[in-house]
Design an enzyme around this catalytic site. Structure first.
Site, short mmCIF file in Angstrom:
data_model
loop_
_atom_site.label_atom_id
_atom_site.label_comp_id
_atom_site.label_asym_id
_atom_site.label_seq_id
_atom_site.Cartn_x
_atom_site.Cartn_y
_atom_site.Cartn_z
N SER A 50 0.86 -1.19 0.00
CA SER A 50 0.00 0.00 0.00
C SER A 50 0.89 1.24 0.00
CB SER A 50 -0.91 0.00 1.23
OG SER A 50 -0.16 0.27 2.39
N ASP A 82 -0.41 -1.58 -4.55
CA ASP A 82 -1.87 -1.64 -4.38
C ASP A 82 -2.44 -0.21 -4.50
OD1 ASP A 82 -4.25 -2.97 -3.91
OD2 ASP A 82 -3.99 -3.11 -1.74
N HIS A 83 -3.78 -0.11 -4.58
CA HIS A 83 -4.49 1.18 -4.69
C HIS A 83 -3.63 2.44 -4.61
CE1 HIS A 83 -8.42 -0.71 -4.37
NE2 HIS A 83 -7.89 -1.50 -3.46
N HIS A 181 -13.36 -3.93 1.57
CA HIS A 181 -12.11 -4.07 2.34
C HIS A 181 -12.43 -4.16 3.84
CE1 HIS A 181 -10.71 -1.91 -1.39
NE2 HIS A 181 -9.91 -2.95 -1.37
N GLY A 182 -11.54 -4.77 4.59
CA GLY A 182 -11.73 -4.89 6.04
C GLY A 182 -12.54 -6.13 6.36
N HIS A 209 -11.00 -7.86 -4.93
CA HIS A 209 -10.56 -7.10 -3.75
C HIS A 209 -11.42 -7.49 -2.56
CE1 HIS A 209 -7.77 -3.97 -5.44
NE2 HIS A 209 -8.15 -4.65 -6.51
N GLY A 211 -10.81 -9.70 -0.05
CA GLY A 211 -10.88 -11.16 0.11
C GLY A 211 -11.07 -11.62 1.55
N THR A 212 -10.58 -10.83 2.51
CA THR A 212 -10.69 -11.26 3.91
C THR A 212 -12.15 -11.43 4.31
OG1 THR A 212 -8.61 -10.20 4.53
CG2 THR A 212 -10.18 -10.61 6.31
N THR A 234 -6.47 -7.54 5.19
CA THR A 234 -6.89 -7.42 6.58
C THR A 234 -6.49 -8.64 7.41
OG1 THR A 234 -8.73 -6.05 5.88
CG2 THR A 234 -8.90 -7.00 8.07
ZN LIG Z 1 -8.45 -3.30 -2.75
#
Ligand SMILES: [Zn+2]
Length: 292
Positions: A50, A82-83, A181-182, A209, A211-212, A234
């Site tokens: 990131s 990433d992003h 995300h998260g 995106h 995936g957690t 995450t």
């Molecule tokens: Zn992402």
């Protein structure tokens, strides 16, 4: 092996219906866990970073860690940004040795996102690195940006087609399909019909995106529908912290720091191995490298 670009290996993964895990690294120990976990299972892997993590460590230390560890293993490793919405950081990554980058213009109106993504595409293409670009808003927190889950905006199909046609050599495409995300507050609602429509019309591997927290069944369905890059951030962060603190609980009198780092490494690596198995990329290193 020297670092590889992710585009060709993602195309091979997509055609053989397995997913390549992309973990967000934190520090040297985390890179070690990601690359060693993949090497133990003979799996291709993406180490992604990131912009926040780059600001913390700097470009060169990260590139050195990933490159030197990748050289000790026989599986393909890509180093990915990433992003990122800052073209200067993208250029900095390319100069430091990243093999792919993501431009995230998803908060911009479509035309502007396309124009800026296309700029990033030209920079990446001329440097010989892969580009990931995004449409729609993936929910949750990505660095400084927060998108409420219920406000996450699915990608528009016609825009996806137009976007990808303008960048035919995109390494991977990230349309918002309902993941976030998260950790998920409720049950994630993945727009499978939209995903299938996109992969039916666009010949570019898809990035999943958020995936957690997805179930094995959700991963399998997304990978079967064309998601070749599966992001995990995450859970990796969680293992980083819990692996370290968990050792304190087990050994309250421990005064040597290295066993803490080893426990943290084992916790992160176990998750890397679990995800690789779920995504079906175990034993696929040669296939992903085009040698099989
Ligand atoms: Zn992402």
């Amino acid at each position: 092996m020297p670092l590889v670009t992710m585009g060709p290996m993602l195309k091979r993964a997509q055609s053989a219906l397995y997913g390549i895990a992309a973990f967000n690294m934190i520090d040297y120990n985390s890179v070690r866990a990601i690359i060693q976990g993949a090497a133990e299972l003979d799996a291709p892997i993406i180490v992604q970073v990131s912009t926040k993590t780059i600001r913390f460590w700097g470009f060169k230390p990260i590139a050195d860690w990933v490159r030197s560890l990748a050289e000790t293993v026989q599986v393909p490793v890509a180093l990915h940004l990433d992003h990122c919405s800052d073209l200067e950081i993208i250029k900095g990554c390319i100069a430091a040795g990243w093999t792919s980058v993501m431009f995230d213009g998803s908060s911009l109106p479509f035309r502007e996102n396309l124009a800026r993504s296309r700029q990033a595409y030209d920079i990446a293409m001329s440097a010989g690195v892969g580009l990931e670009a995004e449409i729609g808003a993936i929910g949750g927190v990505e660095d400084d940006k927060f998108v409420a889950e219920d406000a996450s905006i699915l990608a528009d199909f016609d825009e996806c087609v137009k976007f990808c046609a303008a960048m035919p050599e995109l390494a991977v495409f990230a349309p918002a399909i309902g993941t976030a995300h998260g950790f998920y507050a409720g049950e994630p609602k993945i727009a499978y019909p939209l995903l299938e429509r996109i992969t039916g019309a666009v010949d570019i591997p898809i990035a999943l995106h958020g995936g957690t927290g997805l179930s094995e069944e959700q991963f399998h369905r997304c990978i079967a529908a064309g998601c070749a890059k599966v992001n995990i951030s995450t859970m990796h962060k969680h293992r980083f912290i819990e692996g370290f603190l968990g050792w304190r609980e087990q050994k309250p009198r421990e005064s040597e720091p290295l066993p803490f780092i080893q426990a943290q490494y084992e916790a992160m690596k176990a998750d890397v191995r679990d995800m690789i198995r779920i995504f079906g990329s175990e034993g696929r290193a040669a296939h992903a490298s085009g040698k099989d």
